[in-house]
Design a protein around this motif. Structure first.
Motif, mmCIF file in Angstrom:
data_model
loop_
_atom_site.group_PDB
_atom_site.id
_atom_site.type_symbol
_atom_site.label_atom_id
_atom_site.label_comp_id
_atom_site.label_asym_id
_atom_site.label_seq_id
_atom_site.Cartn_x
_atom_site.Cartn_y
_atom_site.Cartn_z
ATOM 1 N N ARG A 1 7.537 15.386 -9.150
ATOM 2 C CA ARG A 1 8.114 14.302 -8.353
ATOM 3 C C ARG A 1 7.467 14.303 -6.975
ATOM 4 N NH1 ARG A 1 13.867 15.573 -7.970
ATOM 5 N NH2 ARG A 1 14.026 13.528 -7.030
ATOM 6 N N PRO A 2 6.804 13.200 -6.624
ATOM 7 C CA PRO A 2 6.092 13.171 -5.353
ATOM 8 C C PRO A 2 7.053 13.152 -4.161
ATOM 9 C CG PRO A 2 6.009 11.020 -6.381
ATOM 10 C CD PRO A 2 6.678 11.947 -7.353
ATOM 11 N N PHE A 3 6.607 13.712 -3.073
ATOM 12 C CA PHE A 3 7.362 13.677 -1.828
ATOM 13 C C PHE A 3 6.393 13.329 -0.713
ATOM 14 C CE2 PHE A 3 5.847 17.982 -2.421
ATOM 15 C CZ PHE A 3 5.349 18.323 -1.185
ATOM 16 N N GLY A 4 6.943 12.991 0.422
ATOM 17 C CA GLY A 4 6.101 12.610 1.555
ATOM 18 C C GLY A 4 6.409 11.190 1.987
ATOM 19 N N SER A 5 5.442 10.548 2.672
ATOM 20 C CA SER A 5 5.672 9.203 3.174
ATOM 21 C C SER A 5 5.159 8.156 2.205
ATOM 22 C CB SER A 5 5.029 8.963 4.519
ATOM 23 O OG SER A 5 4.205 9.956 4.922
ATOM 24 N N TYR A 6 5.887 7.068 2.191
ATOM 25 C CA TYR A 6 5.530 5.896 1.390
ATOM 26 C C TYR A 6 5.331 4.739 2.365
ATOM 27 C CZ TYR A 6 7.233 8.393 -2.707
ATOM 28 O OH TYR A 6 7.415 9.307 -3.700
ATOM 29 N N MET A 7 4.330 3.898 2.087
ATOM 30 C CA MET A 7 4.103 2.757 2.962
ATOM 31 C C MET A 7 3.421 1.636 2.202
ATOM 32 S SD MET A 7 2.069 2.356 6.569
ATOM 33 C CE MET A 7 0.436 2.193 5.885
ATOM 34 N N ARG A 8 3.868 0.403 2.464
ATOM 35 C CA ARG A 8 3.212 -0.794 1.938
ATOM 36 C C ARG A 8 3.218 -1.824 3.047
ATOM 37 N NH1 ARG A 8 2.693 -1.791 -3.804
ATOM 38 N NH2 ARG A 8 1.483 -3.599 -3.204
ATOM 39 N N GLN A 9 2.155 -2.618 3.097
ATOM 40 C CA GLN A 9 2.066 -3.705 4.070
ATOM 41 C C GLN A 9 1.714 -4.988 3.338
ATOM 42 O OE1 GLN A 9 -0.757 -2.017 6.948
ATOM 43 N NE2 GLN A 9 0.969 -1.826 8.357
ATOM 44 N N PHE A 10 2.308 -6.079 3.799
ATOM 45 C CA PHE A 10 2.091 -7.386 3.198
ATOM 46 C C PHE A 10 1.817 -8.402 4.291
ATOM 47 C CE2 PHE A 10 4.950 -4.927 0.589
ATOM 48 C CZ PHE A 10 4.424 -5.071 -0.675
ATOM 49 N N SER A 11 0.835 -9.253 4.057
ATOM 50 C CA SER A 11 0.566 -10.359 4.979
ATOM 51 C C SER A 11 1.520 -11.490 4.624
ATOM 52 C CB SER A 11 -0.870 -10.849 4.837
ATOM 53 O OG SER A 11 -1.758 -9.857 5.268
ATOM 54 N N ILE A 12 2.167 -12.014 5.647
ATOM 55 C CA ILE A 12 3.049 -13.157 5.419
ATOM 56 C C ILE A 12 2.461 -14.345 6.161
ATOM 57 C CG2 ILE A 12 5.132 -11.827 4.955
ATOM 58 C CD1 ILE A 12 6.003 -12.264 7.817
#
Length: 142
Positions: free
Chosen positions: A83-94
């Protein structure tokens, strides 16, 4: 409990310890669709503390961040730790077709839902079509 040996997971574990990939942001799977007058973004974040989820908008960029802490159990000998741990991040252009002030988010059962309303100026609207005769009569009456 019987566990089979998986050489690829062992290579993953070794690479993670050598290259310290645990500090790299993890990817989160998302679904994005339009429903009526809004966009709906659902992101899978199982096991994430809701207090660590951060959603912000800066200009035309929507950013989602979250953090999953590692199980800090001393004195245990791990047989598998997948099970992964750490930071998650996603960016979307609106685009300009959304109303950034109306964006809302909720987290339920490991799924983050972000509702992005469409701006009034971008919504389809009906344009009345007048005939030339109607325009002429209105001008005379006025």
């Amino acid at each position: 409990m019987s566990m089979s040996f998986d050489p690829f997971s062992q290579l993953d574990r070794i690479a993670q310890s050598v290259f310290d990939t645990s500090r790299q942001p993890r990817i989160m799977p998302v679904d994005l669709f339009r429903e009526g007058a809004q966009y709906v973004l659902n992101a899978d974040l199982p096991g994430i503390d809701p207090g660590s989820v951060d959603v912000d908008v800066d200009g035309h960029l929507l950013t989602i961040r979250a953090q999953r802490s590692t199980a800090n159990q001393e004195g245990v000998r791990w047989l598998a730790q997948e099970r992964p741990f750490g930071s998650y991040m996603r960016q979307f252009s609106i685009g300009d077709d959304v109303n950034p002030e109306g964006i809302s988010a909720s987290y339920d059962n490991g799924v983050l839902s972000v509702i992005i309303p469409i701006a009034e100026r971008a919504k389809p609207r009906k344009i009345a079509v007048e005939s030339a005769g109607e325009r002429g009569r209105k001008a005379v009456v006025a």
